[in-house]
Design a protein around this motif. Sequence first.
Motif, mmCIF file in Angstrom:
data_model
loop_
_atom_site.group_PDB
_atom_site.id
_atom_site.type_symbol
_atom_site.label_atom_id
_atom_site.label_comp_id
_atom_site.label_asym_id
_atom_site.label_seq_id
_atom_site.Cartn_x
_atom_site.Cartn_y
_atom_site.Cartn_z
ATOM 1 N N LEU A 62 37.398 13.830 57.864
ATOM 2 C CA LEU A 62 37.867 14.398 56.490
ATOM 3 C C LEU A 62 36.707 14.184 55.558
ATOM 4 O O LEU A 62 36.502 15.132 54.629
ATOM 5 C CB LEU A 62 39.248 14.028 55.932
ATOM 6 N N VAL A 63 36.189 13.015 55.732
ATOM 7 C CA VAL A 63 35.062 12.665 54.525
ATOM 8 C C VAL A 63 33.890 13.787 54.768
ATOM 9 O O VAL A 63 33.616 13.980 53.843
ATOM 10 C CB VAL A 63 34.389 11.073 54.900
ATOM 11 N N PHE A 64 33.634 14.154 56.100
ATOM 12 C CA PHE A 64 32.620 15.049 56.446
ATOM 13 C C PHE A 64 33.054 16.387 55.910
ATOM 14 O O PHE A 64 32.296 17.353 55.580
ATOM 15 C CB PHE A 64 32.149 14.971 57.744
ATOM 16 N N GLY A 65 34.366 16.917 56.168
ATOM 17 C CA GLY A 65 34.900 18.045 55.742
ATOM 18 C C GLY A 65 34.698 18.215 54.228
ATOM 19 O O GLY A 65 34.163 19.293 53.575
ATOM 20 N N MET A 66 34.969 17.307 53.432
ATOM 21 C CA MET A 66 34.865 17.209 51.936
ATOM 22 C C MET A 66 33.318 17.163 51.678
ATOM 23 O O MET A 66 33.099 17.662 50.636
ATOM 24 C CB MET A 66 35.728 16.195 51.255
ATOM 25 N N ALA A 67 32.613 16.422 52.195
ATOM 26 C CA ALA A 67 31.187 15.906 51.936
ATOM 27 C C ALA A 67 30.373 17.454 52.192
ATOM 28 O O ALA A 67 29.616 17.990 51.193
ATOM 29 C CB ALA A 67 30.421 15.025 52.796
ATOM 30 N N VAL A 68 30.643 18.046 53.338
ATOM 31 C CA VAL A 68 29.925 19.310 53.518
ATOM 32 C C VAL A 68 30.453 20.315 52.414
ATOM 33 O O VAL A 68 29.377 21.209 52.098
ATOM 34 C CB VAL A 68 30.198 19.923 55.038
ATOM 35 N N MET A 69 31.637 20.454 52.309
ATOM 36 C CA MET A 69 32.130 21.470 51.285
ATOM 37 C C MET A 69 31.588 21.273 49.844
ATOM 38 O O MET A 69 31.064 22.035 49.038
ATOM 39 C CB MET A 69 33.580 21.160 51.046
ATOM 40 N N ALA A 70 31.250 20.081 49.473
ATOM 41 C CA ALA A 70 30.689 19.747 48.155
ATOM 42 C C ALA A 70 29.152 20.172 48.051
ATOM 43 O O ALA A 70 28.702 20.776 47.081
ATOM 44 C CB ALA A 70 30.817 18.310 47.898
ATOM 45 N N GLU A 86 21.799 20.380 52.637
ATOM 46 C CA GLU A 86 22.218 19.658 53.646
ATOM 47 C C GLU A 86 22.436 18.083 53.788
ATOM 48 O O GLU A 86 22.043 17.498 52.896
ATOM 49 C CB GLU A 86 21.218 19.995 54.799
ATOM 50 N N LEU A 87 23.201 17.856 54.868
ATOM 51 C CA LEU A 87 23.540 16.123 55.025
ATOM 52 C C LEU A 87 22.367 15.594 55.526
ATOM 53 O O LEU A 87 21.999 14.438 55.362
ATOM 54 C CB LEU A 87 24.952 15.861 55.532
ATOM 55 N N LYS A 88 21.846 16.146 56.332
ATOM 56 C CA LYS A 88 20.687 15.408 57.098
ATOM 57 C C LYS A 88 19.471 15.071 56.239
ATOM 58 O O LYS A 88 19.072 15.781 55.252
ATOM 59 C CB LYS A 88 19.903 16.821 58.048
ATOM 60 N N GLY A 89 19.322 14.072 56.500
ATOM 61 C CA GLY A 89 18.257 13.123 55.741
ATOM 62 C C GLY A 89 18.635 12.634 54.478
ATOM 63 O O GLY A 89 17.787 11.924 53.658
ATOM 64 N N ILE A 147 29.753 8.792 62.670
ATOM 65 C CA ILE A 147 29.745 10.415 62.682
ATOM 66 C C ILE A 147 28.488 10.720 61.803
ATOM 67 O O ILE A 147 27.808 11.775 62.123
ATOM 68 C CB ILE A 147 31.022 11.202 61.938
ATOM 69 N N ALA A 148 28.298 9.937 60.607
ATOM 70 C CA ALA A 148 26.957 10.426 59.951
ATOM 71 C C ALA A 148 25.618 10.160 60.607
ATOM 72 O O ALA A 148 24.709 10.975 60.285
ATOM 73 C CB ALA A 148 26.861 9.198 58.812
ATOM 74 N N ALA A 149 25.773 9.327 61.716
ATOM 75 C CA ALA A 149 24.654 9.309 62.649
ATOM 76 C C ALA A 149 24.267 10.785 63.164
ATOM 77 O O ALA A 149 23.201 11.173 63.247
ATOM 78 C CB ALA A 149 24.606 8.038 63.850
ATOM 79 N N GLY A 150 25.230 11.385 63.710
ATOM 80 C CA GLY A 150 25.147 12.558 64.260
ATOM 81 C C GLY A 150 24.756 13.732 63.078
ATOM 82 O O GLY A 150 23.861 14.711 63.696
ATOM 83 N N PHE A 151 24.735 13.309 61.962
ATOM 84 C CA PHE A 151 24.348 14.370 60.854
ATOM 85 C C PHE A 151 23.044 13.908 60.709
ATOM 86 O O PHE A 151 22.329 14.882 59.611
ATOM 87 C CB PHE A 151 25.296 14.182 59.723
ATOM 88 N N GLY A 152 22.354 12.939 60.891
ATOM 89 C CA GLY A 152 21.188 12.582 60.624
ATOM 90 C C GLY A 152 21.019 12.001 59.464
ATOM 91 O O GLY A 152 19.941 12.053 58.778
ATOM 92 N N ASP A 161 21.337 4.043 44.912
ATOM 93 C CA ASP A 161 20.327 4.648 46.004
ATOM 94 C C ASP A 161 20.867 5.763 46.633
ATOM 95 O O ASP A 161 20.316 6.486 47.412
ATOM 96 C CB ASP A 161 20.222 3.161 46.949
ATOM 97 N N CYS A 162 22.464 5.978 46.573
ATOM 98 C CA CYS A 162 22.826 6.748 47.666
ATOM 99 C C CYS A 162 23.088 8.298 46.995
ATOM 100 O O CYS A 162 23.670 8.295 46.143
ATOM 101 C CB CYS A 162 24.063 6.364 48.440
ATOM 102 N N ASP A 163 22.910 9.424 48.042
ATOM 103 C CA ASP A 163 23.119 10.616 47.615
ATOM 104 C C ASP A 163 24.614 11.157 47.462
ATOM 105 O O ASP A 163 24.891 11.918 46.720
ATOM 106 C CB ASP A 163 22.387 11.548 48.349
ATOM 107 N N LEU A 164 25.201 10.326 48.554
ATOM 108 C CA LEU A 164 26.462 10.549 48.577
ATOM 109 C C LEU A 164 27.283 9.104 48.740
ATOM 110 O O LEU A 164 26.648 8.342 49.335
ATOM 111 C CB LEU A 164 26.961 11.206 49.833
ATOM 112 N N VAL A 165 28.255 8.825 47.954
ATOM 113 C CA VAL A 165 28.865 7.765 48.222
ATOM 114 C C VAL A 165 30.449 8.064 48.801
ATOM 115 O O VAL A 165 31.133 8.514 47.970
ATOM 116 C CB VAL A 165 29.022 6.839 47.086
ATOM 117 N N SER A 166 30.791 7.392 49.689
ATOM 118 C CA SER A 166 32.071 7.401 50.144
ATOM 119 C C SER A 166 33.127 6.229 49.977
ATOM 120 O O SER A 166 32.559 5.043 50.593
ATOM 121 C CB SER A 166 32.214 7.709 51.628
ATOM 122 N N ILE A 167 33.783 6.286 49.547
ATOM 123 C CA ILE A 167 34.763 4.901 48.901
ATOM 124 C C ILE A 167 35.870 4.846 50.218
ATOM 125 O O ILE A 167 36.528 5.408 50.421
ATOM 126 C CB ILE A 167 35.643 5.443 47.693
#
Length: 307
Positions: free
Chosen positions: A109-117, A129-132, A150-155, A187-193
Amino acid sequence: MKILVATQKPFAAVAVEGIRKTVEEAGFTLGLLEKYTEKSQLLEAVADASALIVRSDIVDAEVFDAAPELKVVVRAGAGYDNIDLAAATAHGVCAENTPGQNSNAVAELVFGMAVMAVRNMYAGTSGSELKGKKLGLQAFGQVGRNVARIAAGFGMDVMAFDPYCPEEVMVQAGVTPVHSVADLYRDCDLVSIHIPSTPETRGSIGADLIRLMPKGGVLVNTARKEVIDEAGLKEVLTARPDLKYVADVKPDCAAELEAEFPGRVFFTPKKMGAQTAEANINAGIAAACQCVAFLRDGDDRFRLNKA
Ligand code: 3PG
């Protein structure tokens, strides 16, 4: 002896079937109280229960007082801020959780919401994109580790801050340890708590941290609403029109944030990170097995409270 499942937010039917099979094959009786709306219903149902399985349902001293037969309570899930551990100990009840059983569901769900954002809430405008991108994990427990996988798969480039986790564990998972929570936000573009709600963490994520996020930053919260200082969050969202906040744990001021920051905030209508058939089966059956193991053999390897 009765093992009671009491869930305001019920498990999937297939999970309840699995729990029933586990309980009945071990020679116990299953009690089921689903979608209850009043605490009095729970107090009545626990009167003859030897074991209790809950989700985010509140289990406090009043519940223990109403349950003279109760020996074990298992939170089918990770966070146990809904269980009064001191009251459990005072009543001679073993309190347990089922760590890891629902963590993949939350991580997905973290990725469901991250992609949505990053796709501007699917408004049709050009997103990113999330890649990079750099992803910061605030805590590297079971959910954080699944998010990293899962983040590794998104690069993505993953970093984590967790003073309770050895750095080698992060490094082995391909994650870069950072040495302060401020560094993570900076440092991070996205932070997941992924921190639990404890007296130390409640209200700990406020303006001072959130304003450190780089331009276009996204804060994702699938943990607990209580860890956010909502006034601080609102202050930074006002000052920084580039930031977004997405959460599976609706803040108290959700309506206000939705009205003031359209397209920059998103909240699930009900906490649904662990609301998958798979997570329900895993956590529900693990909870049932733990109840059986405790009642039959005194096995308390998942104990959270003092005996
Ligand atoms: C947990 O702590 O395990 C998750 O927040 C799931 O909670 P839930 O069982 O209420 O969905």
